[in-house]
Design a protein around this motif. Sequence first.
Motif, PDB file in Angstrom:
ATOM      1  N   PHE A  11      22.781  23.503  -5.983  1.00 34.44           N
ATOM      2  CA  PHE A  11      23.211  25.054  -5.741  1.00 34.44           C
ATOM      3  C   PHE A  11      24.607  25.002  -5.011  1.00 34.44           C
ATOM      4  O   PHE A  11      25.610  25.687  -5.474  1.00 34.44           O
ATOM      5  N   LEU A  12      24.537  24.165  -4.162  1.00 31.25           N
ATOM      6  CA  LEU A  12      25.898  24.128  -3.073  1.00 31.25           C
ATOM      7  C   LEU A  12      27.111  23.887  -4.076  1.00 31.25           C
ATOM      8  O   LEU A  12      28.325  24.596  -3.976  1.00 31.25           O
ATOM      9  N   GLU A  13      26.977  22.767  -4.518  1.00 30.72           N
ATOM     10  CA  GLU A  13      28.236  22.330  -5.322  1.00 30.72           C
ATOM     11  C   GLU A  13      28.923  23.224  -6.382  1.00 30.72           C
ATOM     12  O   GLU A  13      29.759  23.514  -6.554  1.00 30.72           O
ATOM     13  N   ILE A  26      44.466  24.544 -10.938  1.00 25.42           N
ATOM     14  CA  ILE A  26      43.093  24.231 -10.327  1.00 25.42           C
ATOM     15  C   ILE A  26      41.804  25.038 -10.803  1.00 25.42           C
ATOM     16  O   ILE A  26      40.891  24.369 -11.150  1.00 25.42           O
ATOM     17  N   THR A  56      28.194  26.467  -6.629  1.00 26.62           N
ATOM     18  CA  THR A  56      28.713  27.738  -5.830  1.00 26.62           C
ATOM     19  C   THR A  56      30.170  27.326  -5.561  1.00 26.62           C
ATOM     20  O   THR A  56      30.887  28.143  -5.682  1.00 26.62           O
ATOM     21  N   ARG A  57      30.327  26.264  -5.080  1.00 24.59           N
ATOM     22  CA  ARG A  57      31.563  25.991  -4.272  1.00 24.59           C
ATOM     23  C   ARG A  57      32.689  25.990  -5.561  1.00 24.59           C
ATOM     24  O   ARG A  57      33.850  26.611  -5.611  1.00 24.59           O
ATOM     25  N   ILE A  58      32.452  25.269  -6.606  1.00 21.85           N
ATOM     26  CA  ILE A  58      33.312  25.125  -7.780  1.00 21.85           C
ATOM     27  C   ILE A  58      33.253  26.541  -8.451  1.00 21.85           C
ATOM     28  O   ILE A  58      34.366  26.911  -8.969  1.00 21.85           O
ATOM     29  N   ALA A 113      33.199  29.229  -7.155  1.00 21.55           N
ATOM     30  CA  ALA A 113      34.042  30.228  -6.479  1.00 21.55           C
ATOM     31  C   ALA A 113      35.575  30.094  -6.637  1.00 21.55           C
ATOM     32  O   ALA A 113      36.540  30.740  -6.570  1.00 21.55           O
ATOM     33  N   MET A 114      35.948  28.654  -6.708  1.00 17.40           N
ATOM     34  CA  MET A 114      37.156  28.340  -7.373  1.00 17.40           C
ATOM     35  C   MET A 114      37.597  29.001  -8.776  1.00 17.40           C
ATOM     36  O   MET A 114      38.790  29.210  -8.920  1.00 17.40           O
ATOM     37  N   LEU A 149      40.718  22.970 -13.884  1.00 21.51           N
ATOM     38  CA  LEU A 149      39.931  21.857 -13.253  1.00 21.51           C
ATOM     39  C   LEU A 149      38.482  22.253 -12.995  1.00 21.51           C
ATOM     40  O   LEU A 149      37.558  21.541 -13.267  1.00 21.51           O
ATOM     41  N   ALA A 150      38.327  23.218 -12.303  1.00 14.13           N
ATOM     42  CA  ALA A 150      36.971  23.733 -11.922  1.00 14.13           C
ATOM     43  C   ALA A 150      36.279  24.055 -13.056  1.00 14.13           C
ATOM     44  O   ALA A 150      35.165  23.876 -13.028  1.00 14.13           O
ATOM     45  N   ASP A 190      34.885  21.210 -14.247  1.00  8.24           N
ATOM     46  CA  ASP A 190      33.865  20.376 -13.377  1.00  8.24           C
ATOM     47  C   ASP A 190      32.511  21.252 -13.453  1.00  8.24           C
ATOM     48  O   ASP A 190      31.428  20.418 -13.441  1.00  8.24           O
ATOM     49  N   LYS A 194       2.082   9.675  -5.467  1.00  7.53           N
ATOM     50  CA  LYS A 194       2.979  10.896  -5.167  1.00  7.53           C
ATOM     51  C   LYS A 194       3.799  11.321  -6.191  1.00  7.53           C
ATOM     52  O   LYS A 194       3.934  12.252  -6.551  1.00  7.53           O
ATOM     53  N   ASN A 232       0.808  -1.196  -0.126  1.00  7.23           N
ATOM     54  CA  ASN A 232       0.188  -0.047   0.081  1.00  7.23           C
ATOM     55  C   ASN A 232       0.849   1.307   0.021  1.00  7.23           C
ATOM     56  O   ASN A 232       0.459   2.179  -0.717  1.00  7.23           O
ATOM     57  N   LEU A 233       2.174   1.181   0.641  1.00  3.23           N
ATOM     58  CA  LEU A 233       2.615   2.253   1.004  1.00  3.23           C
ATOM     59  C   LEU A 233       3.460   2.519  -0.541  1.00  3.23           C
ATOM     60  O   LEU A 233       3.591   3.687  -1.184  1.00  3.23           O
TER      61      LEU A 233
END
Lengths: 363, 130
Positions: B49-51, B68, B53-55, B57-58, B71-72, B75, B10, B2-3
């Motif tokens: 978003f998080l990943e 580096i 923005t981190r990349i 920023a590099m 590389l970014a 990425d 859903k 049922n679940l």
Amino acid sequence: MLTRLQMFRRDFRIFIRCLSDQASDNNGQPPESKAVGKNVEKKNLDKNTEKIQELLKQMLTPPKISEKEYSEKFATAPERPSKRKLASDEIEMKIEKIEESITKAAGDVAQAIGGDVKQTEAELLSKVLGKINQTSTSLSDLLIGMKVDRTKESETQPLSRGQQVKRLIEKPTTDNRPKTRYLQRMKKDTDDSLKSRIGAVQATKINLFDGEPLGIFKSKAPNYGTKLDTWESLKERELTLATSQPPANYFQKMILWTEQGKVWKFPIDNEQGLEEEQNVHFSEHVFLDTHLEGWCPKKGPIRHFMELVCVGLSKNAFYTVKEKQEHIMWYKDYFESKKDLLTEVGAWDTQPIKNEASPSNQC
Amino acid sequence: MNLNVASFGKYIWNSQSLAGYGYQQVRNKWANWLMIRDVKRRRMSAENFLERTRINAMRRNDVLPVEIRELADKDINKFEMNAIPLRINNRCAVTSRPRGIVKEWRLSRIVWRHLADYNKLSGVQRAMWG
């Protein structure tokens, strides 16, 4: 209609011929009269048969009232095309014809065999029809003869309306059969259940709640593991609506808004509703350099970059401390995964080289 | 079991791609496909978003060594184009109109005006002077 009847007749004749292996030579003549005559001859004309013959003759005479007169005199139902009735009539005629031809065939066979003609005929008929007693030969003959006569009456002339009605009325009394199929089925069912099926019905009768439960489902649980979110929320809403009363005045309204978190609570606190970070000191938000210890090189571009990151995070008012930590740790993982490249470039300095390289990097 | 059924329901309800294709037509809460596309972009950019923005920023500094940063650059190209927040388009939440959005309500000016006329927007007052 008549032609069809003739067709039927021919068919039965053929059928009977096949059965009895005797040629019947009564083409074009009504076979019933002949059969009757034969029967009468065989039985040497008892009084009963004479009476019957007379009655038949009376019946054969045309009715005194014509159909028109009849319809004028009596209130009759409006005519309607009833195919079904015709069909049933046809079937009946068919059956009667079959019986009649069977009796005739039996008589023929008995004559051909010889000996006790009546006895053999009765035996044959009882074998075929299966309902007349062997011993009562005369009665059986009589009955068969009567049947044949009736067919004759019905066939010799088209049925008048009055006769049809009479027959229709008589039918339920003579043969106790219900009219519709449904009723027939019902009656059959009841009869069967009464007579033969009683045992079977009793055998199939099952009480669902008698047996011992398997214990798979607990009857206490409302919906065996099913979660009905919408239903539950609606139920809750309904409950609150049923119990709660609308605010009587503005103060009550304000109280309600405060409970719902729509207005500030007193005393005013700027950090109302920030329960997650309540026990975290602000220094943990600001001084994030501690997280750089242990993995970040003391000097060089990576260190520079990470310090910039820490400054930026310390000014961020939207991240929690945990998120800030995760941010720094992500950079740690990233740089450590690129260790080879960084050492090659000279950005990820090991301790001795770092000491040597420090003056060059300082500017 | 049922679940599973409930979660499947859903899923059908929440996923735009299934709505109206292959299954019984589902009436969802989005006005048109442009809105659905916008929702997808918003969702994807929020997820990454998080990943990202981190990349980013590099990439966007002159502190780190060039290797580096290169590389970014590589990425950041690995993300889907719909994960770029720049692709997000402000649309009316009711009619999906792309222009004339009243930003604070995320509604087009027409819808906003209609609601304001019927006193459905709290804190909105008709301008009166003179």
